[in-house]
Write a protein that holds these residues in place. Structure first.
Motif, short mmCIF file in Angstrom:
data_model
loop_
_atom_site.label_atom_id
_atom_site.label_comp_id
_atom_site.label_asym_id
_atom_site.label_seq_id
_atom_site.Cartn_x
_atom_site.Cartn_y
_atom_site.Cartn_z
N ALA A 11 -11.83 37.07 78.63
CA ALA A 11 -10.08 37.30 78.78
C ALA A 11 -9.99 38.87 79.71
CB ALA A 11 -9.12 37.19 78.32
N THR A 12 -9.47 38.01 81.61
CA THR A 12 -10.05 39.44 82.44
C THR A 12 -8.32 39.63 82.33
OG1 THR A 12 -9.32 37.36 84.29
CG2 THR A 12 -11.81 38.24 84.19
N ASP A 13 -7.73 40.42 82.44
CA ASP A 13 -6.81 41.67 82.34
C ASP A 13 -5.64 40.00 83.53
OD1 ASP A 13 -7.65 43.86 81.48
OD2 ASP A 13 -7.51 45.07 83.30
N ASP A 181 -17.08 37.10 89.08
CA ASP A 181 -17.81 36.74 89.72
C ASP A 181 -19.15 38.05 88.86
OD1 ASP A 181 -17.22 39.60 87.90
OD2 ASP A 181 -15.71 39.97 89.32
N LYS A 182 -19.76 38.18 88.62
CA LYS A 182 -21.09 38.62 88.46
C LYS A 182 -21.17 39.98 87.18
CE LYS A 182 -24.79 38.09 92.23
NZ LYS A 182 -25.68 38.23 92.75
N GLU A 183 -19.84 40.82 87.39
CA GLU A 183 -19.76 41.48 86.50
C GLU A 183 -18.87 41.10 85.04
OE1 GLU A 183 -17.60 46.03 85.02
OE2 GLU A 183 -17.97 45.02 87.53
N THR A 184 -18.31 40.36 85.49
CA THR A 184 -17.17 39.38 84.45
C THR A 184 -18.22 38.43 84.08
OG1 THR A 184 -15.05 39.56 85.51
CG2 THR A 184 -15.09 38.05 84.06
N MET A 185 -19.19 37.28 84.38
CA MET A 185 -20.15 36.86 84.20
C MET A 185 -20.87 37.27 83.19
SD MET A 185 -20.51 32.98 83.94
CE MET A 185 -20.54 32.42 85.50
N ASP A 190 -23.11 37.83 77.57
CA ASP A 190 -23.48 38.86 76.46
C ASP A 190 -22.49 38.51 75.09
OD1 ASP A 190 -24.97 40.27 78.20
OD2 ASP A 190 -23.57 42.01 78.78
N VAL A 191 -21.22 37.78 75.49
CA VAL A 191 -21.28 37.55 74.53
C VAL A 191 -21.00 35.85 73.29
CG1 VAL A 191 -18.77 36.21 73.36
CG2 VAL A 191 -18.25 38.04 74.95
N HIS A 192 -22.10 35.60 74.09
CA HIS A 192 -22.68 34.01 74.08
C HIS A 192 -24.49 34.32 73.29
CE1 HIS A 192 -19.75 30.95 74.59
NE2 HIS A 192 -19.74 31.60 75.62
N TYR A 193 -25.23 35.39 74.52
CA TYR A 193 -26.86 35.20 73.84
C TYR A 193 -26.83 37.08 74.37
CZ TYR A 193 -26.72 30.59 74.86
OH TYR A 193 -26.44 29.06 75.50
N MET A 205 -28.57 35.15 86.89
CA MET A 205 -27.61 35.13 87.59
C MET A 205 -28.26 35.46 89.03
SD MET A 205 -25.15 36.08 85.71
CE MET A 205 -24.02 37.33 85.76
N GLU A 206 -29.11 35.77 89.16
CA GLU A 206 -29.08 36.23 90.71
C GLU A 206 -29.28 34.30 91.89
OE1 GLU A 206 -29.32 37.97 93.25
OE2 GLU A 206 -28.77 39.79 92.16
#
Length: 280
Positions: A11-13, A181-185, A190-193, A205-206
């Motif tokens: 969850a973003t801020d 965005d790419k960083e959040t994605m 990372d949570v799932h895999y 991702m690219e």
């Protein structure tokens, strides 16, 4: 009572701020965003994060607001009367409690999800205004006033398929979930895999974001579709090299059917690749 996210939901801020603002104001939280951005999952994770039970009301095109309160089963009562059933003497036996009634009478505060409210008739949100405002409703058949023991945390999702009435919007705290965005994605992936190789993730991702940027796509691939695609890449042991290209428009990603979900987008993608190769 504050939501700080969970280990299973990034969850973003600004999203956490929106959830906590709705709790403070005691207003429904209206969540909009592209399909697949985790709107429904948010309610599940808020319930986990706050340690509350979750009640879910998934809206269809035929759903009426009354069904969330209660329904009177007159057909069953008529049938039982013909069979001489003693139950017919008590009308309470034929009142079917809806999700809102269950939320109002729960022994502890609950999270109530009203999912995809924009699928229903345009009058559906207005029909719930009084109940969500006052946290009570009247059962005419039994002459009973049902009041909420505890105010539920109400989360309402919408895919923006139709405009919602102004009177309804005024009573909600609104938040739009932006596409990650790419960083959040990367944090979501990372949570799932957590064991995913960085080289495969980088190339995937690219390719994913380049597909999303193609002009004219009818349906851009979403977060959930990226996760499905990564699962398939892992299951089929696709090497990072298969996704890598100096020019992404010259390579069709393997298993792209997980990302592109209609024939128009597939044809558009293939035409772009054909044109790129032809112009080399």
């Amino acid at each position: 009572m504050r939501f700080e996210g969970t280990s299973q939901y990034v969850a973003t801020d600004d999203l956490k701020l929106a959830v906590n603002a709705a709790i403070t104001l005691q207003r429904p939280l209206l969540i909009k965003g592209e399909p697949g951005t985790g709107k429904t999952m948010l309610a599940e994770e808020v319930a986990k994060g706050l340690g509350m039970p979750l009640l879910q009301w998934h809206i269809k095109s035929t759903t009426k607001a009354q069904q969330g309160l209660y329904e009177y089963d007159a057909v069953s009562r008529l049938r039982d009367s013909q069979l001489g059933d003693e139950r017919v003497k008590d009308i309470h036996n034929y009142i079917v409690r809806g999700v809102l009634w269950q939320a109002f009478e729960a022994d502890q505060p609950v999270v109530l999800l009203i999912d995809e409210i924009d699928k229903a008739d345009i009058e559906f949100p207005n029909d719930l205004l009084r109940e969500l405002d006052r946290m009570e409703f009247y059962v005419y058949e039994t002459r009973q006033l049902v009041k909420a023991r505890h105010r539920p945390v109400v989360i309402i999702t919408s895919n923006n398929e139709k405009e919602l009435p102004d009177a309804f919007l005024r009573r909600c705290f609104f938040h739009y979930i932006k596409f990650p965005d790419k960083e959040t994605m990367q944090s979501i992936v990372d949570v799932h895999y957590p064991e995913l190789k960085k080289t495969l993730l980088k190339e995937a991702m690219e390719a994913f974001y380049q597909i999303r940027e193609i002009p004219g796509l009818k349906k851009k691939p979403s977060t959930s579709e990226l996760l499905d695609w990564l699962k398939l890449l892992l299951a089929e042991d696709i090497p990072p090299e298969a996704l890598k290209s100096q020019d992404a428009k010259q390579v069709i990603p393997p298993l792209h059917g997980a990302l592109l979900k209609n024939e128009q987008d597939v044809h558009l993608f293939e035409r772009l690749i054909f044109m790129a190769r032809h112009n080399r």
